[in-house]
Write a protein that holds these residues in place. Structure first.
Motif, PDB file in Angstrom:
ATOM      1  N   SER A 169       0.858  -1.181   0.000  1.00 27.78           N
ATOM      2  CA  SER A 169       0.000   0.000   0.000  1.00 27.78           C
ATOM      3  C   SER A 169       0.894   1.231   0.000  1.00 27.78           C
ATOM      4  O   SER A 169       2.124   1.126   0.137  1.00 27.78           O
ATOM      5  CB  SER A 169      -0.921   0.012   1.222  1.00 27.78           C
ATOM      6  N   ASP A 170       0.281   2.412  -0.099  1.00 30.99           N
ATOM      7  CA  ASP A 170       1.084   3.629  -0.149  1.00 30.99           C
ATOM      8  C   ASP A 170       1.590   4.061   1.217  1.00 30.99           C
ATOM      9  O   ASP A 170       2.298   5.071   1.334  1.00 30.99           O
ATOM     10  CB  ASP A 170       0.297   4.759  -0.817  1.00 30.99           C
ATOM     11  N   THR A 171       1.258   3.325   2.272  1.00 33.30           N
ATOM     12  CA  THR A 171       1.804   3.619   3.601  1.00 33.30           C
ATOM     13  C   THR A 171       2.987   2.731   3.944  1.00 33.30           C
ATOM     14  O   THR A 171       3.578   2.881   5.014  1.00 33.30           O
ATOM     15  CB  THR A 171       0.720   3.453   4.686  1.00 33.30           C
ATOM     16  N   ARG A 204      10.531  -3.626   6.867  1.00 29.73           N
ATOM     17  CA  ARG A 204       9.262  -3.175   6.288  1.00 29.73           C
ATOM     18  C   ARG A 204       8.619  -2.215   7.283  1.00 29.73           C
ATOM     19  O   ARG A 204       8.433  -2.547   8.447  1.00 29.73           O
ATOM     20  CB  ARG A 204       8.323  -4.355   6.031  1.00 29.73           C
ATOM     21  N   SER A 205       8.314  -1.025   6.834  1.00 30.72           N
ATOM     22  CA  SER A 205       7.713  -0.019   7.701  1.00 30.72           C
ATOM     23  C   SER A 205       6.348   0.359   7.157  1.00 30.72           C
ATOM     24  O   SER A 205       6.214   0.702   5.975  1.00 30.72           O
ATOM     25  CB  SER A 205       8.612   1.216   7.786  1.00 30.72           C
ATOM     26  N   ASP A 206       5.344   0.313   8.024  1.00 33.35           N
ATOM     27  CA  ASP A 206       3.987   0.723   7.660  1.00 33.35           C
ATOM     28  C   ASP A 206       3.585   1.858   8.598  1.00 33.35           C
ATOM     29  O   ASP A 206       3.409   1.656   9.804  1.00 33.35           O
ATOM     30  CB  ASP A 206       3.018  -0.447   7.797  1.00 33.35           C
ATOM     31  N   ASP A 207       3.468   3.075   8.056  1.00 28.10           N
ATOM     32  CA  ASP A 207       3.128   4.217   8.903  1.00 28.10           C
ATOM     33  C   ASP A 207       1.634   4.535   8.894  1.00 28.10           C
ATOM     34  O   ASP A 207       1.231   5.639   9.283  1.00 28.10           O
ATOM     35  CB  ASP A 207       3.950   5.448   8.522  1.00 28.10           C
ATOM     36  N   ALA A 229       3.781  11.862   8.059  1.00 27.31           N
ATOM     37  CA  ALA A 229       3.373  10.980   9.158  1.00 27.31           C
ATOM     38  C   ALA A 229       4.279  11.291  10.334  1.00 27.31           C
ATOM     39  O   ALA A 229       5.475  10.985  10.298  1.00 27.31           O
ATOM     40  CB  ALA A 229       3.491   9.522   8.738  1.00 27.31           C
ATOM     41  N   TYR A 230       3.721  11.916  11.374  1.00 32.79           N
ATOM     42  CA  TYR A 230       4.545  12.364  12.486  1.00 32.79           C
ATOM     43  C   TYR A 230       4.107  11.676  13.781  1.00 32.79           C
ATOM     44  O   TYR A 230       3.007  11.913  14.278  1.00 32.79           O
ATOM     45  CB  TYR A 230       4.466  13.876  12.670  1.00 32.79           C
ATOM     46  N   PRO A 231       4.963  10.827  14.362  1.00 33.13           N
ATOM     47  CA  PRO A 231       4.617  10.109  15.598  1.00 33.13           C
ATOM     48  C   PRO A 231       4.878  10.968  16.829  1.00 33.13           C
ATOM     49  O   PRO A 231       5.920  10.869  17.470  1.00 33.13           O
ATOM     50  CB  PRO A 231       5.535   8.889  15.543  1.00 33.13           C
ATOM     51  N   ALA A 232       3.945  11.820  17.167  1.00 30.08           N
ATOM     52  CA  ALA A 232       4.103  12.694  18.328  1.00 30.08           C
ATOM     53  C   ALA A 232       4.026  11.886  19.616  1.00 30.08           C
ATOM     54  O   ALA A 232       3.449  10.792  19.661  1.00 30.08           O
ATOM     55  CB  ALA A 232       3.033  13.778  18.310  1.00 30.08           C
ATOM     56  N   ALA A 236       0.744   6.748  18.124  1.00 28.38           N
ATOM     57  CA  ALA A 236       1.228   5.508  17.503  1.00 28.38           C
ATOM     58  C   ALA A 236       2.481   5.739  16.672  1.00 28.38           C
ATOM     59  O   ALA A 236       2.632   6.763  16.002  1.00 28.38           O
ATOM     60  CB  ALA A 236       0.131   4.905  16.629  1.00 28.38           C
ATOM     61  N   ASN A 237       3.366   4.758  16.713  1.00 24.70           N
ATOM     62  CA  ASN A 237       4.531   4.708  15.837  1.00 24.70           C
ATOM     63  C   ASN A 237       4.212   3.901  14.582  1.00 24.70           C
ATOM     64  O   ASN A 237       3.176   3.219  14.506  1.00 24.70           O
ATOM     65  CB  ASN A 237       5.708   4.045  16.546  1.00 24.70           C
ATOM     66  N   ALA A 238       5.119   3.961  13.622  1.00 24.50           N
ATOM     67  CA  ALA A 238       5.031   3.068  12.469  1.00 24.50           C
ATOM     68  C   ALA A 238       5.233   1.627  12.934  1.00 24.50           C
ATOM     69  O   ALA A 238       5.943   1.360  13.908  1.00 24.50           O
ATOM     70  CB  ALA A 238       6.079   3.433  11.431  1.00 24.50           C
ATOM     71  N   GLU A 239       4.601   0.704  12.239  1.00 27.13           N
ATOM     72  CA  GLU A 239       4.789  -0.715  12.521  1.00 27.13           C
ATOM     73  C   GLU A 239       5.966  -1.221  11.690  1.00 27.13           C
ATOM     74  O   GLU A 239       5.937  -1.165  10.454  1.00 27.13           O
ATOM     75  CB  GLU A 239       3.524  -1.492  12.181  1.00 27.13           C
ATOM     76  N   VAL A 240       7.013  -1.692  12.373  1.00 30.10           N
ATOM     77  CA  VAL A 240       8.246  -2.103  11.704  1.00 30.10           C
ATOM     78  C   VAL A 240       8.439  -3.603  11.900  1.00 30.10           C
ATOM     79  O   VAL A 240       8.430  -4.100  13.026  1.00 30.10           O
ATOM     80  CB  VAL A 240       9.457  -1.334  12.250  1.00 30.10           C
ATOM     81  N   THR A 241       8.601  -4.300  10.793  1.00 33.73           N
ATOM     82  CA  THR A 241       8.917  -5.724  10.820  1.00 33.73           C
ATOM     83  C   THR A 241      10.191  -5.947  10.019  1.00 33.73           C
ATOM     84  O   THR A 241      10.655  -5.066   9.289  1.00 33.73           O
ATOM     85  CB  THR A 241       7.769  -6.565  10.245  1.00 33.73           C
ATOM     86  N   LEU A 242      10.769  -7.138  10.145  1.00 33.58           N
ATOM     87  CA  LEU A 242      12.025  -7.452   9.476  1.00 33.58           C
ATOM     88  C   LEU A 242      11.859  -8.762   8.718  1.00 33.58           C
ATOM     89  O   LEU A 242      11.246  -9.712   9.233  1.00 33.58           O
ATOM     90  CB  LEU A 242      13.146  -7.567  10.505  1.00 33.58           C
TER      91      LEU A 242
END
Length: 718
Positions: A169-171, A204-207, A229-232, A236-242
């Motif tokens: 997706s575009d995120t 892989r980052s999904d924001d 996309a700013y995680p104040a 929520a933060n971006a979801e990061v997987t490897l």
């Protein structure tokens, strides 16, 4: 017209242009690769090679030749990467090599290039789109790169270009560091080659969960705002997987760990000396795990756990393996910051370890500040040290490389027995880059220097580095050039950063040039590194937990009063200036202690802690949900933030870049609104099109001139 310091400072990008940097040394020690522009005002870096031992230098890639004189066109992802790494130059700003340092890959104007380093030739490789962060495989047969969030590879001869991971997706992006990793964790990469060049570890980052903000350009109302996309803090933060990907596209495994407990992917290390290493961190940053990865299954196993009641710092170069399979790490132990290899302690409280620079067959190169057995170091002196991890016993020994006995700021890169040592000191401008041959007995043989084309500053800095007050706070004092004892008291300008990861009191000449220029306008300039700044001791850094404002401001005032006992300071005329964290500190000073500070330049300040990012703000204050009082106490826009005496208004100049996506301009606008509501006079200087950096020549020059004019006007300096 004679060259002025503000103009030279701006034209030379703070005297960095023309200076060699980003060194790589071949494993056989036979050549050094680096970046350098043609002169001190040329922003476009080229890729250079120096052959050893004869010292012959030649360009391997010239951006002017490769682009045929055309202007650079940067993709948005590359602009963002440069902003996160505070990169203000142009041309070739980053490169990567294969293991043999025979092939280099780099992006230029969004295009993919490879350079044969022995031959000194460069050629363009086909790419599917605008290129970000290209990296050759260890064997040099392929080059991986990211375009549009997609990870792709191409053979080094230009054939077999293919996609390895395409965003769903575009995120989603593959192979890029997410905002938090790049801005706050010091992780600027999003993929890592396997030692055999057959696989990659890919982030892989999904924001999608991250809050959306919009950065507009009020000077150009016809342009659409930019969505970020700013995680104040507290959101929520971006979801990061490897993921483990086969380079032939035939297989993919997800690397698994407890991402609920440890959501931050802080470090990845993959070498031939052991399985892949991950460092994952809890959101509160009080616990972290070093994990090994099974490349056959993607499963992880805990190798080493760390916990701290305050927070855990992240360090460059670790975790990593030694050739004999020991885990290299930096830890806080018994009040000191030490270097470990497996179970062996390599340093003591006599050093404050800062980063691991290289791991060899027998030893580790690292940077550190010297100190005594108290665990408090001399933070202004940053040397390169060598410690052996071989042999018996619980403790190792160490030695400092190539020191002439004076404090300096140094770093190093090694290949084989060749070391490139970059060293700055107070007695000369810029840095001296020496090439050394390192012998087994610790002795060094000089192999020459790598020339710098950086301009000589038109002024010279003469700071006095001190430790002042009962806490022995590091400080630098700069008086006007030619000032004589008996000339009378001087108006004071405090010139701090004063916060985490921002050391200013260092034994390096160029670090003090701007402060010296302000001093030459008629001020006694004081630079103070209070508690929270790096390099002194772990306890010093962590003393600001939940109490940034009070601790930082107390140290600035205590240092000011201590220095007034020795130097001719007019305490009835005290100004303060700062940028980013320093801007916050300047705002705190003027608003909360108008009895001490009489004017402030508040540049790009974090005025509302709820508007700054998760990983940074929550490390020091927790979350706004769990500790709202800490956020109120450490923000400028709250009642407590405006708690100075109501009848003591002090002049303030607020400065902010309207395109800043790190400390967004809302910080300054909210402060201005709060000041207006409180009836407090102030000035606002908006910088159209400017980000958190100010690399534009006219902006950098005029900012200095406008600040000194404001300070003279506000403090009555003739």
């Amino acid at each position: 017209m004679a060259m002025t310091f503000p103009r030279q400072y701006a034209r030379t990008n703070r005297f960095t242009l023309g200076a060699p940097r980003a060194f790589t040394v071949a494993p056989d020690g036979g050549r050094v690769v680096f970046l350098r522009s043609h002169n001190g005002t040329d922003r476009a870096n080229g890729l250079w090679v120096r052959e050893l031992p004869d010292g012959k230098e030649f360009p391997a890639a010239d951006p002017g030749v490769l682009l045929e004189g055309a202007e650079e066109e940067l993709p948005p992802e590359e602009r963002a990467r440069r902003e996160r790494s505070r990169e203000g130059s142009a041309g070739i700003v980053a490169y990567a090599t294969d293991n043999a340092v025979e092939l280099a890959a780099f992006a230029l104007s969004g295009r993919l290039f490879a350079a044969e380093l022995r031959a000194g030739t460069a050629r363009e490789l086909p790419a599917a789109g605008a290129v970000v962060d290209p990296r050759p495989s260890p064997d040099g047969r392929r080059v991986a790169y990211v375009t549009g969030g997609e990870l792709r590879t191409v053979a080094s001869d230009g054939s077999a270009e293919q996609a390895l991971a395409t965003p769903e997706s575009d995120t989603v992006t593959y192979g890029l560091a997410e905002f938090i990793a790049a801005e706050e964790m010091g992780r600027h990469r999003g993929y890592w080659w396997s030692p055999d060049s057959e696989r990659l570890l890919v982030a892989r980052s999904d924001d999608a969960p991250v809050t959306r903000w919009w950065i507009s350009d009020p000077a150009n109302p016809d342009r659409e705002p930019t969505e970020i996309a700013y995680p104040a803090a507290g959101t929520a933060n971006a979801e990061v997987t490897l993921h483990l990907l086969d380079v032939d596209g035939g297989g993919r495994l997800e690397v698994t760990w407890d991402r609920v407990r440890y959501p931050y992917l802080a470090r990845v290390h993959w070498s031939a000396y052991g399985p892949p290493l991950l460092l994952v961190q809890a959101r509160d940053q009080r616990s972290q795990l070093c994990l090994t990865v099974d490349p056959a299954t993607g499963a992880t196993s805990p190798l080493h756990a760390e916990d701290d009641q305050v927070w855990l710092e992240l360090f460059a170069g670790v975790p990593a393996w030694t050739p004999d399979g020991r885990l290299v790490r930096i830890e806080d132990e018994a009040g000191a910051r030490v270097l470990m290899a497996g179970d062996r302690l390599l340093t003591s409280a006599a050093l404050h370890v800062r980063a691991v620079l290289d791991i060899g067959e027998e030893d580790i190169l690292f940077s550190a500040s010297p100190g005594g057995d108290t665990g408090r170091a001399d933070p202004g002196d940053i040397g390169v040290y060598r410690a052996s991890f071989r042999g018996s016993g619980d403790k190792g020994g160490w030695e400092r490389l190539a020191t002439d006995g004076v404090p300096h700021v140094a770093s190093a890169v090694r290949g084989g027995d060749t070391v490139v040592l970059s060293s700055a000191s107070l007695d000369r401008p810029g840095s001296l880059v020496s090439v050394l041959r390192l012998a087994e007995d610790g002795q060094t043989e000089p192999l020459g220097t790598i020339a710098s084309y950086a301009e000589e500053p038109v002024i010279g800095a003469a700071p006095r580095l001190l430790h002042v007050g009962k806490r022995e706070i590091p400080a630098a004092v700069l008086l006007p050039t030619g000032h004589r004892e008996g000339d009378g008291p001087l108006p004071v300008l405090m010139d701090p950063y004063g916060g985490p990861h921002g050391q200013r009191v260092v034994a390096a000449h160029n670090a003090h040039l701007t402060s010296q220029w302000f001093a030459d306008q008629g001020f006694a300039v004081l630079v103070v590194d209070g508690r929270g700044t790096p390099g002194y001791s772990p306890g010093w850094e962590k003393a600001i937990s939940r109490d940034l404002a009070a601790v930082n401001l107390t140290d600035q005032i205590d240092a000011l009063h201590a220095l007034a006992e020795t130097y001719p300071l007019d305490l009835s005329r005290v100004g303060i200036r700062g940028w980013s964290y320093g801007g916050l500190l300047a705002g705190l000073a003027v608003l909360r202690r108008p009895d001490v500070f009489h004017a402030g330049v508040v540049g790009a300040p974090v005025t509302d802690q709820r508007l700054y990012d998760t990983h940074y703000t929550e490390r020091y204050l927790g979350t706004p949900q769990d500790d709202p009082e800490a956020y109120a106490a450490n923000s400028l826009i709250t009642d407590r933030g405006l708690s100075g005496a109501a009848d003591e208004y002090r002049p303030m100049m607020l400065i902010h870049g309207l395109a800043d996506d790190n400390v967004v301009v809302a910080h300054t606008l909210r402060l201005s609104s709060a000041l207006l509501a409180a009836g407090r006079p102030h000035e606002v200087l908006p910088l159209s099109g400017v980000t958190h950096m100010t690399p534009q020549e006219e902006v950098a020059e005029n900012l200095l001139l406008l600040q000194v004019a404001f300070l003279k006007r506000s403090l009555g300096v003739v």
